[in-house]
Structures are given as structure tokens and as C-alpha cells.
Write a protein that holds these residues in place. Sequence first.
Motif, PDB file in Angstrom:
ATOM      1  N   PHE A  61      42.973  11.589  21.594  1.00  0.00           N
ATOM      2  CA  PHE A  61      42.935  11.364  20.149  1.00  0.00           C
ATOM      3  C   PHE A  61      44.076  10.421  19.793  1.00  0.00           C
ATOM      4  O   PHE A  61      45.046  10.278  20.551  1.00  0.00           O
ATOM      5  CB  PHE A  61      43.050  12.685  19.366  1.00  0.00           C
ATOM      6  N   ARG A  62      43.947   9.773  18.649  1.00  0.00           N
ATOM      7  CA  ARG A  62      44.971   8.822  18.209  1.00  0.00           C
ATOM      8  C   ARG A  62      45.744   9.397  17.028  1.00  0.00           C
ATOM      9  O   ARG A  62      45.166  10.054  16.158  1.00  0.00           O
ATOM     10  CB  ARG A  62      44.340   7.483  17.813  1.00  0.00           C
ATOM     11  N   VAL A  63      47.044   9.113  17.024  1.00  0.00           N
ATOM     12  CA  VAL A  63      47.905   9.610  15.958  1.00  0.00           C
ATOM     13  C   VAL A  63      48.857   8.507  15.499  1.00  0.00           C
ATOM     14  O   VAL A  63      49.153   7.560  16.241  1.00  0.00           O
ATOM     15  CB  VAL A  63      48.734  10.832  16.412  1.00  0.00           C
ATOM     16  N   ALA A  64      49.364   8.660  14.266  1.00  0.00           N
ATOM     17  CA  ALA A  64      50.423   7.807  13.744  1.00  0.00           C
ATOM     18  C   ALA A  64      51.300   8.653  12.842  1.00  0.00           C
ATOM     19  O   ALA A  64      50.811   9.554  12.147  1.00  0.00           O
ATOM     20  CB  ALA A  64      49.841   6.627  12.962  1.00  0.00           C
ATOM     21  N   ILE A  65      52.611   8.380  12.873  1.00  0.00           N
ATOM     22  CA  ILE A  65      53.549   9.111  12.005  1.00  0.00           C
ATOM     23  C   ILE A  65      54.428   8.100  11.264  1.00  0.00           C
ATOM     24  O   ILE A  65      55.638   8.036  11.476  1.00  0.00           O
ATOM     25  CB  ILE A  65      54.388  10.121  12.809  1.00  0.00           C
ATOM     26  N   PRO A  66      53.837   7.295  10.387  1.00  0.00           N
ATOM     27  CA  PRO A  66      54.589   6.194   9.761  1.00  0.00           C
ATOM     28  C   PRO A  66      55.693   6.626   8.810  1.00  0.00           C
ATOM     29  O   PRO A  66      56.534   5.810   8.452  1.00  0.00           O
ATOM     30  CB  PRO A  66      53.499   5.421   9.015  1.00  0.00           C
ATOM     31  N   LYS A  67      55.715   7.890   8.385  1.00  0.00           N
ATOM     32  CA  LYS A  67      56.773   8.363   7.492  1.00  0.00           C
ATOM     33  C   LYS A  67      57.729   9.324   8.185  1.00  0.00           C
ATOM     34  O   LYS A  67      58.531   9.975   7.530  1.00  0.00           O
ATOM     35  CB  LYS A  67      56.150   9.056   6.269  1.00  0.00           C
ATOM     36  N   GLU A  68      57.614   9.433   9.507  1.00  0.00           N
ATOM     37  CA  GLU A  68      58.414  10.405  10.258  1.00  0.00           C
ATOM     38  C   GLU A  68      59.128   9.702  11.410  1.00  0.00           C
ATOM     39  O   GLU A  68      58.817   8.568  11.764  1.00  0.00           O
ATOM     40  CB  GLU A  68      57.505  11.494  10.835  1.00  0.00           C
ATOM     41  N   ILE A  69      60.083  10.412  12.006  1.00  0.00           N
ATOM     42  CA  ILE A  69      60.669   9.967  13.263  1.00  0.00           C
ATOM     43  C   ILE A  69      60.007  10.700  14.433  1.00  0.00           C
ATOM     44  O   ILE A  69      59.639  10.110  15.429  1.00  0.00           O
ATOM     45  CB  ILE A  69      62.191  10.200  13.287  1.00  0.00           C
ATOM     46  N   GLY A  70      59.845  12.016  14.294  1.00  0.00           N
ATOM     47  CA  GLY A  70      59.229  12.782  15.373  1.00  0.00           C
ATOM     48  C   GLY A  70      58.378  13.915  14.848  1.00  0.00           C
ATOM     49  O   GLY A  70      58.690  14.518  13.819  1.00  0.00           O
ATOM     50  N   GLN A  71      57.295  14.190  15.522  1.00  0.00           N
ATOM     51  CA  GLN A  71      56.425  15.322  15.232  1.00  0.00           C
ATOM     52  C   GLN A  71      55.952  15.910  16.555  1.00  0.00           C
ATOM     53  O   GLN A  71      55.957  15.235  17.586  1.00  0.00           O
ATOM     54  CB  GLN A  71      55.210  14.914  14.391  1.00  0.00           C
TER      55      GLN A  71
END
Length: 617
Positions: free
Chosen positions: A508-518
Motif C-alpha cells: 500500500f502507499r502512504v504519505a505523511i506531508p504534515k508529519e515527521i514520523g508515523q
Amino acid sequence: DVTEAPLYKYSPAIDYEFGHLVVSGKLDYQNPGQPEQTDLSRVSIVPIQGWIRYPKTDPSNINKKFPIIVFLHGNHIGPDPSYQGYDYLATNLAEQGYVVLSIDANEINNSESLMGDASSQTRAQLVLGTLDKLAQLDEFGGAGALTALKGKLDFSRIGLMGHSRGGQGVNLAIKFNTTRYGNDISILKKAMVAYPEQFTKYPEFVAAAKLETDDALLTLTRDKNINFAKTTDSIKPYNFKAAITLGATDVERIKGITNVPTATLLPSCDGDMSDLQSAITFDNNRFSLQHDSAPKYQILVRGANHNFYNTVWTNDDFRVREADQDKPIYCNAHRSNTIRQTESEQRDMGRFLINSFLRYHVGDEQQFKAYWNATAQLPSTACAKGESSCDERAILTVQKQSNKLIQRFESNNAMSVNLLGGLNRFTGFNPDGMIACKSYLGLKDADKRSKCSSNVIPFYTPLTPPYADNGGLVSFPDQLHLFWAQPNPSYQLDLAQLATQDFDSLTFRVAIPKEIGQEIIVELKDLEGKTARVNASDFSDALYMVPRKKQNGMPLQVVAEDEQYKGRPAEALNMISIPLKAFKGIKTNYLKELKFVFPKEKGSIAMNDIQLQKLRS
């Protein structure tokens, strides 16, 4: 490793001059497709020239044929020999048995009539026209050292690499390969009569064009080796085996790139193409026609800029004002502990990514298969000196055409039902924290502008070149956005007794443009009701925005000095790939349920392309 012991000595870089080519630019580059060549104001004549390197072989080995690699540079300072800037790639390929051409496209960049041809249509014509002349060289031989290539070129194995606008030109060459309109003497004659100022280098041609018959102009074109872009009915399509682009433009939102494995390299600190628009090229072509068997790839290289893949392009395109050099700008190369790659580091990694991709798909060199199936690490020679691993720098996404899609978020009922017909369940998210946005195929339809790129969507923050310090989500396919303010919200999908026998990986694909780490805890349930959980970060570096090696609770815990970068990087949707065998204690041949749990106390994430793929065999 692509720098292993060479098989051949490589030739000197030999200048080739194959005559000239009549090309036609496109005035309205936002008009998709390849129109008939009727815009006389965009007709021009460009040289077919550049460099060739080839493997030097024993003269007794007369039957040996070599695959062909073609490089195409982009728009740069006119006098600079941009085509010479990929020689570190060419020598490495030539010593492994490949004939490498680097096309000089400066005349396209310098021509006033082509105005740089933002559509890159002329660049695509030049790629195909160069191959036409190379085929003649293979059949009849050439002058000087080039005669050594007679009968040595394997046109069943051709690879392409394009940089910047050259990347768009390469993608269009693939599309035009089977639908070549071409040019003819009548178009050239009309253009010379209507716009003689575009042909000041060819006064005798202009004079001949004004005559009533075409005879004099035809004689001149033949004598001066002026060639016309061929049409589909006069030449067979070329057998392109692979194409890779670097920081490419895509002003046309190109679609329909089929039956050719393509890789899109995104330099995360690209100051020239700071919106990383070729991410949309990948998104628009990752699922192609039903019978397209070619895989598609995206590589986000963290800390790389636009220029340093070319040794002639020496300026750092990610520009930071002198007054801002001490500020926590994510891509600032002047700060201590910068995340940027140096020129040599960027090229060392680029050499592996570019050349291993071409050698795998063009030369069928299976030693690179594991990496391009996202199941192996980068070799140490692709890393900075002293590092044995550096996969946190290159985030690879693989899309095989043989897959089993679970969810893509393109349907109107994607929030309630997945593609298997099973129900979805969201627990613990903010009341308005579940958004399915639609891309409308790359933003082309003005009446249906993508919700994913709307400024009312929290993830969308436009980049602001040339001092890009605002991050943003650059991938805009159909996707799911999730927001939460308490730990452990979950997104659960009923898999309807999904059979997995033909697949070995959950991706699956993910993006966290408002975070540093998740972190994401991924849970599978089998038909007996047994469950197994894994941490997604154990299988991917996509969940931490700063290129650091996982340690001390990362990515759930953020390194203190990285907090300053929150929301600043340009972020793409990147793949996480987990082998089904990693889910211990359950029977994975049939699956009942998939659950994503987000353990952090608050946060946000984008997701798409939940599926099964076969990557590990």
C-alpha cells in the motif's frame, strides 16, 4: 552493485553527426496528444548529433550484438554541452556491454521558433530520428571509428533515460513510437516561405522553397543530409525495453505509456521542478491498459536536487538566499547536519538506480531483480562513504500489472465498500477526519479540478520556488486522507475470503506531508479468526520524513532536531511492502480481514493502492 569488474574496455567518447532533422514543436503544449504537424511557426531544423560510447571487443567476435541505451538531457544554459554530463553513466554501461548514445538537444533549447518547446514534442521526434539514423549505421557502417558498430547493434533491446524536459521527451517518444505523424517536403517548404527568419542558417533552402516546384529543395535536402521525421507507415516501431526519467517535466499530463517498464525518479530537493510534477506521470500510468504487462516504478530520492545527476550542470538548483542559510530549511545544503546529498553522493546513488534499472530491464540482468522488486537493499557503493546501507535515501514504489486490488478510492462508495465487495469500518478518527478525494486524471478537466489538490484539503500546500520551504503532497491520484486526535484509531477492510495463492506481498502507499514520523500497525485475520500483527516501519523507510536510519523508537518517536522540518518537505505517496509470510501464526492462503491501526496519539496520513502483489519470487 553496478561497479563490479567490467566485461569490456569502453571506447573513447566519439562525436557523431548524422545530418539534420526537420522537427515540429507544439504551440499549445497544454493540448494533449500529438496533432498533425500543421503549425508552420514551430517547424525547425536541428542537428542529429551527440556522443557515443561502446564496448570494445575482440575483432574475431563478429556476431556479438549489444543493447542500445539513449540519454536525453533537458533545457539548460545554451552553450553548455549538457549531453556530456552523463558520461559517468555511459562509461559504466559501456564496460558492461551496452552501446550508449547521449543526444545533443541544445538546438531545440536555443531555437526561437521552438521557444524551448515545453511540450518536448521535438525532443521525442529527435529521439526517434536518432534511432532511425543509428539503424542506417548498423546496416551500412559509418565514418571513422563508428564503422566498428556496423552489425553490432541490437535493436530488440533499447533503453531510454531522460532528464528534466528530456524525461518528458522520452515518455513522448514511447507514445509516438507507434503513431508517428512525421514531416515532409511540403511542410518544410511552406514553413520556409512563411517564416524565412527561422531558417537564417539555410539561405539557399529558403531560396529554393520560393520556387514553383519542389525539385530544387528536394535536391538540397538530399545533398545536405536533411532528414524528415518518419511516419508510422514507413518504419516499424522500435522495441523499447525500459525508460527511466530524472526530475522530469510533464506539462501534458501524459497518459497511456504502455508495454514499457518505466521508472520515475523524484529528487526530493529538486529546486527546478519543485512540484515534482513527474509524480503525476507515475500516478497517471501506474495502472494502464488491461493487457499492459509492464511494471511501473517511482523512486523518491531524499536529499537529491535536479542538477547534480548531470556533471555539466554544476549549480545547486535548490537556491537559498544568503540571509536564509542558517534557517531550518529542509533542503538547505549550507546548514550543518543537512539532509542534502553531495554531488558525488547523488551521482553514486544515481549510477546504481539508473544503470541497474536499465541493465535489469534492457539487458535482462537478473542480479538486479530483487532490488527492483523492493526486496533487497541498496549496495554500499550507492551510499555515502563509510555507510554500509542507505535505503532511507531512496524510497521505491513498484506497481506490477498482475495484482489483486483491495482498494483504490476512485469509486463514489469507496468509504463504505472496498473493491472486493467487503465493508469498511473506521474507528476513532475525527468526525470530519476521513476524506476520499478524487484526482480526475491529473487535473486536466477544469470543471472537475481534483479535490486532492484543492487548498481546502489540509494536505495540500503549494510549493513556493525558488525558495521552496513549504511542503506539500505532490501525488494526486485517488486517495484516502485520515486525521485523528487520540491513539489507535483503525481502518478495517472486510476481505471477503480473499485467496492469496498467486501473490506473496501486501503493499500500500502512504504519505505523511504534515508529519515527521508515523507508525502503522498492520493486522491480518485468517478464516479461522486468528490474527497477526506487524509494524509497517520494519519493512519500509517511508514513514519517516527525514532520511535517518531507524533507531530509538523511530518512526513513532521523532528525533528532537527533526521537529523543525515538520510540514516542510515535498512528499509523495510511497509504497510499503510486507511479505505475507511475515504475519506469523495465521494461515495466509485465504484472508478474512485487513486492519490498519495508527498508534500515535494524534496525526494524519494519506493512503492509496492497497493490494496484493507478487514481488518475492
